[in-house]
Scaffold this active site. Structure first.
Site, PDB file in Angstrom:
ATOM      1  N   HIS A   1      -6.477   0.429   5.574  1.00 38.22           N
ATOM      2  CA  HIS A   1      -6.495   1.437   6.643  1.00 38.22           C
ATOM      3  C   HIS A   1      -7.119   0.935   7.942  1.00 38.22           C
ATOM      4  O   HIS A   1      -6.960   1.571   8.978  1.00 38.22           O
ATOM      5  CB  HIS A   1      -7.214   2.691   6.148  1.00 38.22           C
ATOM      6  CG  HIS A   1      -6.562   3.258   4.917  1.00 38.22           C
ATOM      7  ND1 HIS A   1      -6.613   2.628   3.701  1.00 38.22           N
ATOM      8  CD2 HIS A   1      -5.817   4.362   4.730  1.00 38.22           C
ATOM      9  CE1 HIS A   1      -5.944   3.325   2.803  1.00 38.22           C
ATOM     10  NE2 HIS A   1      -5.439   4.378   3.392  1.00 38.22           N
TER      11      HIS A   1
ATOM     12  N   HIS B   1      -0.018  11.813  -5.739  1.00 37.05           N
ATOM     13  CA  HIS B   1      -0.538  11.847  -4.365  1.00 37.05           C
ATOM     14  C   HIS B   1       0.616  11.705  -3.361  1.00 37.05           C
ATOM     15  O   HIS B   1       0.747  12.497  -2.419  1.00 37.05           O
ATOM     16  CB  HIS B   1      -1.559  10.718  -4.172  1.00 37.05           C
ATOM     17  CG  HIS B   1      -2.079  10.618  -2.776  1.00 37.05           C
ATOM     18  ND1 HIS B   1      -3.256  11.208  -2.366  1.00 37.05           N
ATOM     19  CD2 HIS B   1      -1.564  10.028  -1.658  1.00 37.05           C
ATOM     20  CE1 HIS B   1      -3.443  10.980  -1.090  1.00 37.05           C
ATOM     21  NE2 HIS B   1      -2.431  10.253  -0.623  1.00 37.05           N
ATOM     22  N   GLU B   2       1.444  10.702  -3.576  1.00 31.83           N
ATOM     23  CA  GLU B   2       2.550  10.453  -2.629  1.00 31.83           C
ATOM     24  C   GLU B   2       3.550  11.608  -2.637  1.00 31.83           C
ATOM     25  O   GLU B   2       4.035  12.029  -1.583  1.00 31.83           O
ATOM     26  CB  GLU B   2       3.253   9.130  -2.956  1.00 31.83           C
ATOM     27  CG  GLU B   2       2.376   7.894  -2.785  1.00 31.83           C
ATOM     28  CD  GLU B   2       1.671   7.836  -1.452  1.00 31.83           C
ATOM     29  OE1 GLU B   2       2.218   8.337  -0.452  1.00 31.83           O
ATOM     30  OE2 GLU B   2       0.550   7.301  -1.391  1.00 31.83           O
TER      31      GLU B   2
ATOM     32  N   HIS C   1       0.845  -1.196   0.000  1.00 29.74           N
ATOM     33  CA  HIS C   1       0.000   0.000   0.000  1.00 29.74           C
ATOM     34  C   HIS C   1       0.883   1.250   0.000  1.00 29.74           C
ATOM     35  O   HIS C   1       1.764   1.402   0.849  1.00 29.74           O
ATOM     36  CB  HIS C   1      -0.944   0.007   1.205  1.00 29.74           C
ATOM     37  CG  HIS C   1      -1.951   1.104   1.095  1.00 29.74           C
ATOM     38  ND1 HIS C   1      -3.123   0.965   0.396  1.00 29.74           N
ATOM     39  CD2 HIS C   1      -1.925   2.397   1.503  1.00 29.74           C
ATOM     40  CE1 HIS C   1      -3.779   2.097   0.404  1.00 29.74           C
ATOM     41  NE2 HIS C   1      -3.070   2.990   1.079  1.00 29.74           N
ATOM     42  N   ALA C   2       0.641   2.130  -0.963  1.00 30.75           N
ATOM     43  CA  ALA C   2       1.526   3.282  -1.171  1.00 30.75           C
ATOM     44  C   ALA C   2       1.595   4.185   0.062  1.00 30.75           C
ATOM     45  O   ALA C   2       0.580   4.430   0.717  1.00 30.75           O
ATOM     46  CB  ALA C   2       1.029   4.089  -2.367  1.00 30.75           C
TER      47      ALA C   2
ATOM     48  N   TYR D   1      -9.174  11.469   3.985  1.00 24.50           N
ATOM     49  CA  TYR D   1      -9.318  11.382   2.522  1.00 24.50           C
ATOM     50  C   TYR D   1     -10.602  12.064   2.055  1.00 24.50           C
ATOM     51  O   TYR D   1     -10.682  12.567   0.949  1.00 24.50           O
ATOM     52  CB  TYR D   1      -9.287   9.926   2.057  1.00 24.50           C
ATOM     53  CG  TYR D   1      -8.020   9.222   2.471  1.00 24.50           C
ATOM     54  CD1 TYR D   1      -6.796   9.544   1.886  1.00 24.50           C
ATOM     55  CD2 TYR D   1      -8.025   8.272   3.479  1.00 24.50           C
ATOM     56  CE1 TYR D   1      -5.626   8.914   2.283  1.00 24.50           C
ATOM     57  CE2 TYR D   1      -6.860   7.632   3.883  1.00 24.50           C
ATOM     58  CZ  TYR D   1      -5.669   7.962   3.281  1.00 24.50           C
ATOM     59  OH  TYR D   1      -4.513   7.342   3.684  1.00 24.50           O
TER      60      TYR D   1
ATOM     61  N   GLU E   1      -3.345  15.006   2.671  1.00 23.74           N
ATOM     62  CA  GLU E   1      -3.797  14.106   1.611  1.00 23.74           C
ATOM     63  C   GLU E   1      -4.203  14.857   0.336  1.00 23.74           C
ATOM     64  O   GLU E   1      -4.341  14.249  -0.723  1.00 23.74           O
ATOM     65  CB  GLU E   1      -4.986  13.260   2.100  1.00 23.74           C
ATOM     66  CG  GLU E   1      -4.706  12.395   3.317  1.00 23.74           C
ATOM     67  CD  GLU E   1      -3.592  11.381   3.099  1.00 23.74           C
ATOM     68  OE1 GLU E   1      -3.313  11.054   1.938  1.00 23.74           O
ATOM     69  OE2 GLU E   1      -2.974  10.957   4.100  1.00 23.74           O
TER      70      GLU E   1
ATOM     71  N   HIS F   1       2.666  14.432  -0.400  1.00 27.37           N
ATOM     72  CA  HIS F   1       3.129  14.292   0.992  1.00 27.37           C
ATOM     73  C   HIS F   1       4.600  14.718   1.091  1.00 27.37           C
ATOM     74  O   HIS F   1       4.992  15.452   2.003  1.00 27.37           O
ATOM     75  CB  HIS F   1       3.024  12.834   1.447  1.00 27.37           C
ATOM     76  CG  HIS F   1       1.614  12.341   1.623  1.00 27.37           C
ATOM     77  ND1 HIS F   1       0.701  12.958   2.442  1.00 27.37           N
ATOM     78  CD2 HIS F   1       0.963  11.259   1.108  1.00 27.37           C
ATOM     79  CE1 HIS F   1      -0.449  12.276   2.425  1.00 27.37           C
ATOM     80  NE2 HIS F   1      -0.306  11.249   1.613  1.00 27.37           N
TER      81      HIS F   1
HETATM   82  O1  X8Z Z   1      -4.200   5.358   1.141  1.00 29.14           O
HETATM   83  C1  X8Z Z   1      -4.162   6.195   0.268  1.00 29.14           C
HETATM   84  C2  X8Z Z   1      -2.826   6.702  -0.252  1.00 29.14           C
HETATM   85  C3  X8Z Z   1      -1.779   6.707   0.796  1.00 29.14           C
HETATM   86  S1  X8Z Z   1      -2.026   7.942   1.977  1.00 29.14           S
HETATM   87  C4  X8Z Z   1      -2.354   5.818  -1.372  1.00 29.14           C
HETATM   88  N1  X8Z Z   1      -5.310   6.625  -0.305  1.00 29.14           N
HETATM   89  C5  X8Z Z   1      -6.619   6.142   0.120  1.00 29.14           C
HETATM   90  C6  X8Z Z   1      -6.833   4.690  -0.273  1.00 29.14           C
HETATM   91  O2  X8Z Z   1      -6.043   4.149  -1.051  1.00 29.14           O
HETATM   92  O3  X8Z Z   1      -7.807   4.088   0.194  1.00 29.14           O
HETATM   93  C7  X8Z Z   1      -5.434   7.647  -1.341  1.00 29.14           C
HETATM   94  C8  X8Z Z   1      -6.880   7.686  -1.698  1.00 29.14           C
HETATM   95  C9  X8Z Z   1      -7.617   7.037  -0.568  1.00 29.14           C
HETATM   96 ZN    ZN Z   2      -1.802   9.883   1.297  1.00 24.57          ZN
END
Ligand code: X8Z
Ligand code: ZN
Length: 602
Positions: free
Chosen positions: A501, A370-371, A339-340, A511, A398, A374
């Site tokens: 998450h 997105h990354e 997960h990024a 988000y 975010e 940050h």
């Molecule tokens: O978790 C993330 C990022 C890392 S902060 C990749 N996002 C959420 C997800 O993947 O569920 C970005 C969009 C929403």
């Molecule tokens: Zn993020």
């Protein structure tokens, strides 16, 4: 918390503070803050390295070391929170007061200040994260899938049976998490209460420079504005999927089965764009996935292109160590948390990294932005004291990279040689196609990003019995998203565990905030630039004035209330859905026309 304790705790704090006022002085508070700063600078990077190894090399030992660091780190932070509370009754410089408040409240999953519970909590948290990162499901001995393999099916297949198998298969990994998750919540609630909160929900929503109840109301109010747009989209997508899959699989009423929407969690529906929008004879969006393939771009090339966008706004280039130490490609020989994520390992030495298993497609091209959002936030606030080295609120953090993705317009793609002038012109001729593709990601995410913490908070608040946990998840998904489970869920299912998450304990409302804020930022920066056309045609690429405005706001970190930071950049203190609605105005008209003879809602 029992009523008795709820009553007792503030008095205890009051007594302990009144008591200590004679002893502590403003200078003591300053000395304490200096000590916290010094410790964070000298010890923080080692902790970060331990967590980096934990996520990059999931092994028995890396987890053991990380859990140990996590336990020691949290106990130290809890002690600091207690010390910070001893200054409660002092009149202090407002910045010092703000710093002390952050030290007291800035927790996500705190155990009580107790060695055994802190150890237990750290082990559970490490274990849950590893269970997700290592997650695999085998249908038979030689038919095994990890998340990326399952996603490959969910994102691309149009075979409902195959989709259902992959969708259900990945959710098997959630089942063994349930008991551990509940135990962690139990310890976390105790920890939150020890910090003076009613529980974890109160702690989480108290970090927004306004009372928790007011924040919760704000979040819900903003969604009321966006709901008609989402409902129109759901109605249209449901009708088109009904057309494609037929009445048995997608009835043209009620909620949409979650396995058919092109994303493992149905949080972005962009992968079914071609099923739901077919009017491309007048012009179609540029296919970024195709361009990446045609140009033979590597993962690093994709990151550099994204970095260049930030540089065009006047940000400083990333240090070499960013490229040397980041993870861009999924390793073949070891387990990692794919997960990024973005990491501020050492702010003094600007050791900044991302960790991502990049796939060469449009979705990951956006995620890289997105990354890097940050990363450039970390860079912008590096001169703040460590306690303020955070987003104005977590939603701001975010929103930065997502803001830039709104500027990936046909004109921008032409500027970076992703499209010829003719291709860009063709793309511009069909604004609905462009907006539809965008909305399938961004608008679709709004109810999802709103509901996730509603589920989590119901768990935190003890509102559900163990057997209700999973059903309530689906109840909320139906209520907010109009999306339903494609099959009867087994009694031992713990479907929230199959979303990073939840086992990873990353608050999710951030988000939702980002979805709203990025449009407010975009609208305001476009105005600053003097852009006068439709909002979705504006790109801030190369505009130093927009860059300057953005950077000034980012540089505050969390040193001001987020409302002040917002006002400094866009002139208003309010979060509102208006900018998002302005952006999608042509799509709203189109959806209204398409849906006029349909019965919408679910
Ligand atoms: O978790 C993330 C990022 C890392 S902060 C990749 N996002 C959420 C997800 O993947 O569920 C970005 C969009 C929403
Ligand atoms: Zn993020």
């Amino acid at each position: 918390m029992s009523n008795f304790l709820k009553f007792l705790l503030p008095i205890f704090i009051l007594i302990s503070c009144t008591d200590s006022t004679d002893k502590v002085t403003e200078q003591d508070a300053k000395d304490f803050l200096a000590e916290v700063q010094e410790k964070a600078i000298t010890e923080g990077p080692v902790y970060s390295s331990a967590y980096w190894i934990q996520s990059n090399f999931i092994t028995y030992d890396s987890q053991k070391v990380a859990a140990d660091f996590s336990k020691r780190g949290i106990l130290e932070s809890l002690k600091q929170a207690r010390t910070a509370a001893t200054f409660d009754a002092l009149k202090l410089d407002p910045q010092d007061r703000r710093a002390l408040d952050i030290i007291k409240n800035g927790f996500v999953m705190p155990p009580p200040l107790d060695d055994d519970l802190a150890g237990e909590m750290a082990s559970i948290m490490t274990e849950l994260e590893a269970m997700y990162g290592n997650g695999t499901h085998c249908f038979s001995e030689d038919d095994c899938y990890d998340l990326e393999a399952f996603e490959n099916i969910i994102d691309n297949s149009r075979d409902a049976d195959e989709l259902l198998r992959a969708w259900s298969g990945w959710r098997e990994i959630g089942k063994p998490m349930k008991e551990k998750y509940l135990r962690m919540v139990d310890i976390g609630n105790k920890g939150a209460q020890d910090l003076g909160f009613e529980g974890l929900s109160d702690l989480w929503f108290s970090q927004y420079d306004m009372p928790a109840s007011e924040f919760s109301e704000t979040v819900d109010r903003v969604y009321e504005d966006l709901k008609p747009l989402y409902e129109g989209l759901q109605c249209h997508v449901r009708a088109e999927l009904n057309d494609f899959y037929g009445d048995d699989i997608v009835p043209n009423e009620g909620s949409i089965p979650a396995h058919l929407l092109g994303n493992m969690w149905a949080q972005s529906w962009q992968n079914v764009y071609d099923l739901v929008y077919k009017e491309e004879s007048v012009g179609k969006p540029i296919n970024i996935t195709q361009v990446i393939a045609d140009k033979g771009l590597t993962e690093v090339d994709m990151v550099e292109i994204s970095e260049n966008f930030f540089l065009s706004l006047g940000f400083d280039p990333l240090p070499d160590s960013f490229y040397e130490r980041s993870l861009f490609v999924k390793p073949v020989d070891r387990a990692v948390v794919c997960h990024a994520s973005a990491w501020d390992i050492d702010s003094v030495n600007q050791d900044l990294r991302i960790k991502m298993c990049i796939e060469k497609n449009e979705e990951d091209f956006s995620t890289i932005h997105h990354e890097l959002g940050h990363i450039f936030y970390y860079q912008a606030y590096k001169d703040q004291p460590v306690v303020f080295q955070r987003g104005a609120n977590d939603g701001f953090h975010e929103a930065v990279g997502d803001l830039l993705t709104l500027s990936i317009t046909p004109n921008y793609l032409e500027q970076i040689d992703f499209a010829t002038a003719t291709e860009a012109d063709i793309a511009k001729q069909n604004e609905v196609a462009f907006l539809m593709k965008k909305a399938l990601d961004s608008v679709v995410a709004t109810p999802w990003t709103l509901m996730l913490d509603k589920w989590r908070m119901a768990v935190f608040n003890g509102e559900l019995t163990d057997s209700e946990l999973n059903d309530y998840w689906w109840e909320l998904r139906e209520k907010y998203q109009g999306v339903r489970s494609p099959n009867e869920r087994p009694a031992d299912a713990f479907d929230p565990g199959a979303k990073y998450h939840v086992p990873g304990n990353t608050p999710y409302t951030r988000y939702y905030l980002a979805r709203i804020l990025q449009y407010q930022f975009h609208e305001s920066l476009c105005k600053t630039m003097g852009f006068e056309g439709p909002l979705h045609e504006c790109s801030i690429y190369g505009n130093e004035l927009a860059g300057e405005k953005l950077r000034t706001m980012l540089a505050y970190g969390q040193s001001k209330p987020w409302q002040d930071a917002l006002e400094s950049m866009i002139g208003t203190r309010e979060m509102t859905g208006t900018s998002m609605l302005n952006y999608y105005a042509p799509l709203v008209d189109w959806l209204n026309e398409q849906n006029k003879d349909r019965v919408c809602g679910w």
